[in-house]
Design an enzyme around this catalytic site. Sequence first.
Site, mmCIF file in Angstrom:
data_model
loop_
_atom_site.group_PDB
_atom_site.id
_atom_site.type_symbol
_atom_site.label_atom_id
_atom_site.label_comp_id
_atom_site.label_asym_id
_atom_site.label_seq_id
_atom_site.Cartn_x
_atom_site.Cartn_y
_atom_site.Cartn_z
ATOM 1 N N ASP A 13 -3.297 -42.839 0.530
ATOM 2 C CA ASP A 13 -2.309 -41.837 0.616
ATOM 3 C C ASP A 13 -1.026 -42.277 -0.252
ATOM 4 O O ASP A 13 -0.788 -43.312 -0.338
ATOM 5 C CB ASP A 13 -1.743 -41.524 2.029
ATOM 6 C CG ASP A 13 -1.134 -40.345 2.146
ATOM 7 O OD1 ASP A 13 -1.312 -39.240 1.305
ATOM 8 O OD2 ASP A 13 -0.206 -39.926 2.939
ATOM 9 N N ASN A 15 -0.251 -40.977 -3.526
ATOM 10 C CA ASN A 15 -0.553 -40.763 -5.147
ATOM 11 C C ASN A 15 0.562 -39.995 -5.734
ATOM 12 O O ASN A 15 1.043 -39.968 -6.692
ATOM 13 C CB ASN A 15 -1.886 -40.150 -5.285
ATOM 14 C CG ASN A 15 -3.085 -41.132 -5.130
ATOM 15 O OD1 ASN A 15 -2.662 -42.336 -5.073
ATOM 16 N ND2 ASN A 15 -4.468 -40.464 -5.362
ATOM 17 N N GLY A 16 0.614 -38.761 -5.013
ATOM 18 C CA GLY A 16 1.584 -37.823 -5.430
ATOM 19 C C GLY A 16 3.132 -38.207 -5.556
ATOM 20 O O GLY A 16 3.770 -38.154 -6.678
ATOM 21 N N ARG A 17 3.387 -38.750 -4.421
ATOM 22 C CA ARG A 17 4.836 -39.203 -4.404
ATOM 23 C C ARG A 17 5.244 -40.363 -5.395
ATOM 24 O O ARG A 17 6.140 -40.599 -5.840
ATOM 25 C CB ARG A 17 5.257 -39.884 -3.045
ATOM 26 C CG ARG A 17 5.410 -38.659 -2.115
ATOM 27 C CD ARG A 17 5.393 -39.094 -0.526
ATOM 28 N NE ARG A 17 4.024 -39.286 -0.183
ATOM 29 C CZ ARG A 17 3.533 -40.000 1.011
ATOM 30 N NH1 ARG A 17 4.531 -40.578 1.799
ATOM 31 N NH2 ARG A 17 2.357 -40.069 1.431
ATOM 32 N N ARG A 26 2.063 -34.796 -10.369
ATOM 33 C CA ARG A 26 1.212 -35.685 -8.929
ATOM 34 C C ARG A 26 -0.285 -35.945 -9.385
ATOM 35 O O ARG A 26 -0.585 -37.157 -9.322
ATOM 36 C CB ARG A 26 0.924 -34.397 -7.878
ATOM 37 C CG ARG A 26 2.166 -33.841 -7.374
ATOM 38 C CD ARG A 26 1.550 -32.954 -6.112
ATOM 39 N NE ARG A 26 0.508 -33.365 -5.385
ATOM 40 C CZ ARG A 26 0.759 -34.078 -4.245
ATOM 41 N NH1 ARG A 26 1.969 -34.580 -4.069
ATOM 42 N NH2 ARG A 26 -0.261 -34.498 -3.647
ATOM 43 N N HIS A 30 -3.019 -39.570 -8.828
ATOM 44 C CA HIS A 30 -4.368 -39.489 -8.879
ATOM 45 C C HIS A 30 -5.134 -40.529 -9.830
ATOM 46 O O HIS A 30 -6.107 -41.177 -9.458
ATOM 47 C CB HIS A 30 -4.882 -38.115 -8.783
ATOM 48 C CG HIS A 30 -4.563 -37.360 -7.746
ATOM 49 N ND1 HIS A 30 -4.202 -37.689 -6.236
ATOM 50 C CD2 HIS A 30 -4.049 -35.935 -7.621
ATOM 51 C CE1 HIS A 30 -3.643 -36.734 -5.663
ATOM 52 N NE2 HIS A 30 -3.526 -35.755 -6.440
ATOM 53 N N SER A 59 -10.462 -34.897 1.620
ATOM 54 C CA SER A 59 -10.499 -34.363 3.120
ATOM 55 C C SER A 59 -10.852 -32.740 3.001
ATOM 56 O O SER A 59 -10.743 -32.061 2.227
ATOM 57 C CB SER A 59 -9.097 -34.629 3.963
ATOM 58 O OG SER A 59 -8.387 -33.423 3.408
ATOM 59 N N LEU A 125 -21.945 -55.217 -1.050
ATOM 60 C CA LEU A 125 -20.955 -54.300 -0.246
ATOM 61 C C LEU A 125 -21.462 -52.844 -0.380
ATOM 62 O O LEU A 125 -22.215 -52.469 -1.478
ATOM 63 C CB LEU A 125 -19.530 -54.245 -1.078
ATOM 64 C CG LEU A 125 -18.594 -53.469 -0.370
ATOM 65 C CD1 LEU A 125 -17.950 -53.895 0.668
ATOM 66 C CD2 LEU A 125 -17.424 -53.202 -1.525
ATOM 67 N N ARG A 173 -3.581 -47.227 6.537
ATOM 68 C CA ARG A 173 -3.054 -45.944 5.758
ATOM 69 C C ARG A 173 -1.868 -46.587 4.844
ATOM 70 O O ARG A 173 -1.230 -47.078 5.373
ATOM 71 C CB ARG A 173 -2.686 -45.040 6.651
ATOM 72 C CG ARG A 173 -2.351 -43.757 5.972
ATOM 73 C CD ARG A 173 -1.875 -42.624 6.834
ATOM 74 N NE ARG A 173 -1.603 -41.433 5.999
ATOM 75 C CZ ARG A 173 -1.967 -40.214 6.313
ATOM 76 N NH1 ARG A 173 -2.794 -40.007 7.281
ATOM 77 N NH2 ARG A 173 -1.754 -39.418 5.436
ATOM 78 N N SER A 181 -5.038 -38.217 10.150
ATOM 79 C CA SER A 181 -5.649 -36.967 9.342
ATOM 80 C C SER A 181 -6.991 -36.895 9.358
ATOM 81 O O SER A 181 -7.649 -36.658 8.146
ATOM 82 C CB SER A 181 -4.902 -37.235 7.697
ATOM 83 O OG SER A 181 -3.595 -37.362 7.767
ATOM 84 N N GLU A 192 -8.567 -51.468 14.511
ATOM 85 C CA GLU A 192 -7.527 -52.084 14.472
ATOM 86 C C GLU A 192 -6.465 -51.314 13.374
ATOM 87 O O GLU A 192 -7.292 -51.239 12.255
ATOM 88 C CB GLU A 192 -7.293 -53.611 14.166
ATOM 89 C CG GLU A 192 -7.843 -54.599 14.768
ATOM 90 C CD GLU A 192 -7.454 -54.390 16.471
ATOM 91 O OE1 GLU A 192 -6.221 -54.279 16.579
ATOM 92 O OE2 GLU A 192 -8.386 -54.559 17.377
#
Length: 226
Positions: A13, A15-17, A26, A30, A59, A125, A173, A181, A192
Amino acid sequence: MNNLPSHIAIIMDGNGRWAKAQGKNRTFGHEKGAETVRAITTYCSQHPQIKHLTLYAFSTENWKRPKLEVEFLMKLLERYFKKELPLYLENNIQFLPIGNLSSFSPSLQKTILNVCEATAHCTGLVQSLALNYGGKDEIIRAAQKLHEANISITETSLSQALDCTQEVDILIRTGGDHRISNFLLWQSAYAELFFTNTLWPEFKSDELEKILSKFQKVERRFGGLN
Ligand code: IPE
Ligand code: IPE
Ligand code: MG
């Protein structure tokens, strides 16, 4: 590093800010965020104890954003998957999307599935991007699948019917908010939780390393006593 988490999940979370703080649109955030995806994925692929990395990219609620931003994100995803196949192959990373892909355009769906197929043989991975993903939607789709197959709902059968069948060890986050979210609701039952104010485009592997060293010191009891 010993005692690393097997499954790391990240809500990417901010990216835009981040872009706004640079005086940019914005969308620029991204673009930068996609670079962080590359760096963090590469870092995790170099630590064999980390088996799964699940990144929240879009999302089920993100369709509420302005049409232009949604369109940009769809194009960015298409570009990302077309360009990044070598990242997966060179680092032996298997790509496995989670979420309801059927809402995406046929062309984007095809591009996503192409990366899935091309990396199916990779043994390192497992990187998942959560795309049109919602934890509630995932649980409902899993329950419907079991119902249609006439399989009784137990913790095991439901876990296995989810898009993501791996319990989360550590949920991070970025971006300063302290909420989930609608991400990996079932799988994070004993995760955790780590929250950082760092905005996703600025999140680096040295910060991830600091979080991992905190994780290593945590006593996980899973309801029991140690
Ligand atoms: C996360 O960054 C990326 C997506 C949800 C697609 P945001 O776009 O939510 O950035 P902020 O939180 O508005 O800064
Ligand atoms: C969560 O970020 C979704 C993704 C990172 C893809 P949001 O920016 O959509 O979350 P809220 O709206 O702040 O809860
Ligand atoms: Mg956000």
